[in-house]
Scaffold this motif. Structure first.
Motif, PDB file in Angstrom:
ATOM      1  N   LEU A 186      -1.112  -0.276   3.969  1.00 36.49           N
ATOM      2  CA  LEU A 186      -1.328   1.054   4.119  1.00 36.49           C
ATOM      3  C   LEU A 186       0.013   1.699   3.851  1.00 36.49           C
ATOM      4  O   LEU A 186       1.300   1.387   3.992  1.00 36.49           O
ATOM      5  N   VAL A 187      -0.192   2.785   2.719  1.00 37.93           N
ATOM      6  CA  VAL A 187       0.855   3.308   1.865  1.00 37.93           C
ATOM      7  C   VAL A 187       0.889   4.931   2.166  1.00 37.93           C
ATOM      8  O   VAL A 187      -0.426   5.492   2.049  1.00 37.93           O
ATOM      9  N   CYS A 188       1.690   5.616   2.333  1.00 38.82           N
ATOM     10  CA  CYS A 188       1.747   7.103   2.445  1.00 38.82           C
ATOM     11  C   CYS A 188       2.789   7.674   1.504  1.00 38.82           C
ATOM     12  O   CYS A 188       4.152   7.234   1.641  1.00 38.82           O
ATOM     13  N   ALA A 189       2.645   8.990   0.929  1.00 35.88           N
ATOM     14  CA  ALA A 189       3.691   9.429  -0.049  1.00 35.88           C
ATOM     15  C   ALA A 189       3.675  11.001   0.368  1.00 35.88           C
ATOM     16  O   ALA A 189       2.721  11.435   1.007  1.00 35.88           O
ATOM     17  N   SER A 190       4.903  11.604   0.190  1.00 33.70           N
ATOM     18  CA  SER A 190       4.812  13.014   0.371  1.00 33.70           C
ATOM     19  C   SER A 190       4.305  13.471  -1.124  1.00 33.70           C
ATOM     20  O   SER A 190       3.905  12.809  -2.015  1.00 33.70           O
ATOM     21  N   ASP A 191       3.991  14.824  -1.206  1.00 33.45           N
ATOM     22  CA  ASP A 191       3.279  15.255  -2.288  1.00 33.45           C
ATOM     23  C   ASP A 191       4.201  15.483  -3.602  1.00 33.45           C
ATOM     24  O   ASP A 191       3.522  15.599  -4.671  1.00 33.45           O
ATOM     25  N   GLY A 192       5.251  15.035  -3.234  1.00 35.21           N
ATOM     26  CA  GLY A 192       6.167  15.109  -4.623  1.00 35.21           C
ATOM     27  C   GLY A 192       5.647  13.965  -5.488  1.00 35.21           C
ATOM     28  O   GLY A 192       5.984  14.000  -6.754  1.00 35.21           O
ATOM     29  N   ILE A 193       4.651  13.100  -5.130  1.00 36.52           N
ATOM     30  CA  ILE A 193       4.232  11.977  -6.095  1.00 36.52           C
ATOM     31  C   ILE A 193       3.330  12.611  -7.031  1.00 36.52           C
ATOM     32  O   ILE A 193       3.186  12.245  -8.122  1.00 36.52           O
ATOM     33  N   LEU A 196       5.354  13.940 -10.299  1.00 32.66           N
ATOM     34  CA  LEU A 196       5.655  12.892 -11.440  1.00 32.66           C
ATOM     35  C   LEU A 196       5.055  12.846 -12.763  1.00 32.66           C
ATOM     36  O   LEU A 196       3.629  13.517 -12.881  1.00 32.66           O
ATOM     37  N   PRO A 197       5.420  12.726 -13.795  1.00 34.31           N
ATOM     38  CA  PRO A 197       4.710  12.806 -15.308  1.00 34.31           C
ATOM     39  C   PRO A 197       3.216  12.320 -15.291  1.00 34.31           C
ATOM     40  O   PRO A 197       3.153  10.935 -14.669  1.00 34.31           O
ATOM     41  N   ASP A 198       2.129  12.861 -15.375  1.00 37.72           N
ATOM     42  CA  ASP A 198       1.066  12.421 -15.713  1.00 37.72           C
ATOM     43  C   ASP A 198       0.406  11.863 -14.238  1.00 37.72           C
ATOM     44  O   ASP A 198      -0.432  11.176 -14.421  1.00 37.72           O
ATOM     45  N   ALA A 199       0.836  12.270 -13.134  1.00 40.64           N
ATOM     46  CA  ALA A 199       0.357  11.791 -11.834  1.00 40.64           C
ATOM     47  C   ALA A 199      -1.063  12.685 -11.542  1.00 40.64           C
ATOM     48  O   ALA A 199      -1.092  13.834 -11.734  1.00 40.64           O
ATOM     49  N   THR A 200      -1.704  11.734 -10.699  1.00 37.76           N
ATOM     50  CA  THR A 200      -2.746  12.264 -10.213  1.00 37.76           C
ATOM     51  C   THR A 200      -2.973  11.505  -8.729  1.00 37.76           C
ATOM     52  O   THR A 200      -2.228  10.759  -8.408  1.00 37.76           O
ATOM     53  N   PHE A 201      -4.247  11.675  -7.986  1.00 37.02           N
ATOM     54  CA  PHE A 201      -4.540  11.035  -6.896  1.00 37.02           C
ATOM     55  C   PHE A 201      -4.431   9.682  -7.002  1.00 37.02           C
ATOM     56  O   PHE A 201      -4.175   8.683  -6.194  1.00 37.02           O
ATOM     57  N   ASP A 202      -4.868   9.225  -8.477  1.00 33.05           N
ATOM     58  CA  ASP A 202      -5.002   7.879  -8.781  1.00 33.05           C
ATOM     59  C   ASP A 202      -3.658   7.143  -8.746  1.00 33.05           C
ATOM     60  O   ASP A 202      -3.548   5.813  -8.544  1.00 33.05           O
ATOM     61  N   THR A 203      -2.516   7.853  -8.768  1.00 32.43           N
ATOM     62  CA  THR A 203      -1.258   7.214  -8.834  1.00 32.43           C
ATOM     63  C   THR A 203      -0.813   6.606  -7.356  1.00 32.43           C
ATOM     64  O   THR A 203      -0.240   5.570  -7.404  1.00 32.43           O
ATOM     65  N   LEU A 204      -1.533   7.452  -6.402  1.00 34.50           N
ATOM     66  CA  LEU A 204      -1.340   6.757  -5.215  1.00 34.50           C
ATOM     67  C   LEU A 204      -2.264   5.604  -4.889  1.00 34.50           C
ATOM     68  O   LEU A 204      -1.715   4.473  -4.309  1.00 34.50           O
ATOM     69  N   THR A 205      -3.431   5.770  -5.316  1.00 34.58           N
ATOM     70  CA  THR A 205      -4.020   4.444  -4.967  1.00 34.58           C
ATOM     71  C   THR A 205      -3.827   3.304  -6.127  1.00 34.58           C
ATOM     72  O   THR A 205      -3.883   2.320  -5.468  1.00 34.58           O
ATOM     73  N   ASP A 206      -3.310   3.380  -7.268  1.00 30.80           N
ATOM     74  CA  ASP A 206      -2.926   2.464  -8.035  1.00 30.80           C
ATOM     75  C   ASP A 206      -1.505   1.897  -7.521  1.00 30.80           C
ATOM     76  O   ASP A 206      -1.439   0.600  -7.444  1.00 30.80           O
ATOM     77  N   LEU A 207      -0.819   2.649  -6.757  1.00 25.55           N
ATOM     78  CA  LEU A 207       0.385   1.930  -5.925  1.00 25.55           C
ATOM     79  C   LEU A 207      -0.128   1.255  -5.001  1.00 25.55           C
ATOM     80  O   LEU A 207       0.567   0.020  -4.853  1.00 25.55           O
ATOM     81  N   ALA A 208      -1.025   1.795  -4.127  1.00 24.24           N
ATOM     82  CA  ALA A 208      -1.486   0.843  -2.987  1.00 24.24           C
ATOM     83  C   ALA A 208      -2.061  -0.371  -3.385  1.00 24.24           C
ATOM     84  O   ALA A 208      -1.862  -1.509  -2.769  1.00 24.24           O
ATOM     85  N   ALA A 209      -2.777  -0.553  -4.454  1.00 20.26           N
ATOM     86  CA  ALA A 209      -3.364  -1.807  -5.188  1.00 20.26           C
ATOM     87  C   ALA A 209      -2.047  -2.778  -5.542  1.00 20.26           C
ATOM     88  O   ALA A 209      -2.294  -4.000  -5.392  1.00 20.26           O
ATOM     89  N   ARG A 210      -1.019  -2.171  -6.445  1.00 20.63           N
ATOM     90  CA  ARG A 210       0.128  -2.991  -6.604  1.00 20.63           C
ATOM     91  C   ARG A 210       0.830  -3.491  -5.553  1.00 20.63           C
ATOM     92  O   ARG A 210       1.326  -4.604  -5.536  1.00 20.63           O
ATOM     93  N   LEU A 211       0.793  -2.963  -4.336  1.00 14.89           N
ATOM     94  CA  LEU A 211       1.520  -3.184  -3.308  1.00 14.89           C
ATOM     95  C   LEU A 211       0.794  -4.547  -2.537  1.00 14.89           C
ATOM     96  O   LEU A 211       1.696  -4.878  -1.769  1.00 14.89           O
ATOM     97  N   SER A 227      10.217   3.849 -12.007  1.00 15.17           N
ATOM     98  CA  SER A 227       9.608   4.401 -13.083  1.00 15.17           C
ATOM     99  C   SER A 227       9.573   6.067 -13.239  1.00 15.17           C
ATOM    100  O   SER A 227       9.236   6.661 -13.918  1.00 15.17           O
ATOM    101  N   ALA A 228      10.111   6.508 -11.875  1.00 15.44           N
ATOM    102  CA  ALA A 228      10.069   7.891 -11.795  1.00 15.44           C
ATOM    103  C   ALA A 228      11.470   8.648 -12.248  1.00 15.44           C
ATOM    104  O   ALA A 228      12.573   7.897 -12.522  1.00 15.44           O
ATOM    105  N   PRO A 229      11.328   9.877 -12.575  1.00 15.23           N
ATOM    106  CA  PRO A 229      12.546  10.646 -13.377  1.00 15.23           C
ATOM    107  C   PRO A 229      13.847  10.472 -12.149  1.00 15.23           C
ATOM    108  O   PRO A 229      13.457  10.555 -11.064  1.00 15.23           O
ATOM    109  N   GLU A 230      14.824  10.404 -12.664  1.00  8.98           N
ATOM    110  CA  GLU A 230      16.212  10.474 -11.849  1.00  8.98           C
ATOM    111  C   GLU A 230      16.074  11.753 -11.100  1.00  8.98           C
ATOM    112  O   GLU A 230      16.444  11.862 -10.015  1.00  8.98           O
ATOM    113  N   ARG A 231      15.858  13.021 -11.830  1.00  8.60           N
ATOM    114  CA  ARG A 231      15.719  13.960 -10.943  1.00  8.60           C
ATOM    115  C   ARG A 231      14.230  14.659 -11.110  1.00  8.60           C
ATOM    116  O   ARG A 231      13.539  14.605 -11.891  1.00  8.60           O
TER     117      ARG A 231
END
Length: 262
Positions: A186-193, A196-211, A227-231
């Motif tokens: 189970l992974v949860c993110a704030s909407d700042g995800i 991120l460059p080229d991010a969509t809701f798939d970014t969250l589910t892809d992260l869940a799969a990788r974890l 992989s995210a920008p420093e700022r």
């Protein structure tokens, strides 16, 4: 009081305001779960020094359950951070309650301050039964939680309720349920995800799969943050909880483990 004040005064203790701020923020970060059959991790990056996100993963004193919380106060910086600390404190005071009762009670506790500040917050608040992976949760306008299943499936948990501060008085939020089988995350993110460059809701589910597949959740989240920008343009916070392989499973009255139910 003079001696105590001197002892604990930031400047007299040799701490500048930036260092003190970092130490206080560290005190609000989740402590990794250390219990048989489960692991957790978190990561965060603030957009403006102080984050308006709130996050917590904590095991109950009796060891039977763990609570995972992630919230996002509108705005960023110190004003949002103050409100986030207020909301997290209200939830801590209701730690023994089920998620629906805890969220309603916390909202009642902070509503007046949020209204005076013209603010609101989204919130995902879940209790996980450690013996069998049953999860009860409330999603108050958040919509950034996902499950990665050991068999390769992923699912995003959409929100069906309004954020904290916007729910009409007297209208209870809907408690919902999912099950985590062995190997599920189970992974949860704030909407700042989504900032991120080229991010969509798939970014969250892809992260869940990788974890699901990484050796440790800490390594998995660290790789994602690297992989995210420093700022970042918006506060970004991630929390994850994984049921490790080898823990006993069960079939619930509502269906087999891994099924989502309302």
């Amino acid at each position: 009081m003079g001696l105590l004040q001197d002892l604990y005064d930031d400047e007299d203790a040799g701490l500048d305001q930036t260092a003190r701020l970092r130490s206080v923020q560290a005190a609000f970060r989740p402590v990794p779960v250390d219990t048989t059959g489960w692991t957790s991790a978190s990561a965060s990056r603030a957009a403006a020094g102080v984050s308006g996100d709130l996050a917590e993963i904590v095991v109950a004193p009796d060891g039977r359950s763990a609570t995972l919380t992630l919230g996002d106060v509108m705005g960023k910086g110190t004003p949002a951070g103050l409100l986030a600390a207020n909301l997290l404190g209200a939830l801590d005071a209701l730690a023994r309650e089920n998620p629906a009762v805890a969220v309603e009670g916390a909202e009642n506790a902070v509503r007046a301050r949020f209204e005076r500040a013209s603010a609101f917050a989204t919130l995902f608040h879940a209790r996980v039964r450690l013996a069998d992976g049953a999860v009860e949760f409330v999603d108050a306008g958040h919509g950034f939680a996902a499950i990665g299943h050991a068999d390769g499936r992923t699912e995003r948990i959409a929100s069906v309720d309004l954020p904290i501060g916007l729910q009409p008085r007297g209208f209870a939020r809907l408690p919902r349920h999912v099950d985590l089988g062995p190997g599920d995350v189970l992974v949860c993110a704030s909407d700042g995800i989504l900032e991120l460059p080229d991010a969509t809701f798939d970014t969250l589910t892809d992260l869940a799969a990788r974890l699901v597949a990484v050796p440790t959740l800490t390594d998995g989240l660290a790789a994602f943050m690297a992989s995210a920008p420093e700022r970042v343009d918006d506060d970004l916070t991630l929390v994850a909880l994984r049921r490790e392989h080898g823990t006993a499973g069960r079939t619930t009255p509502d269906g087999p483990e891994g099924s989502t139910r309302r």
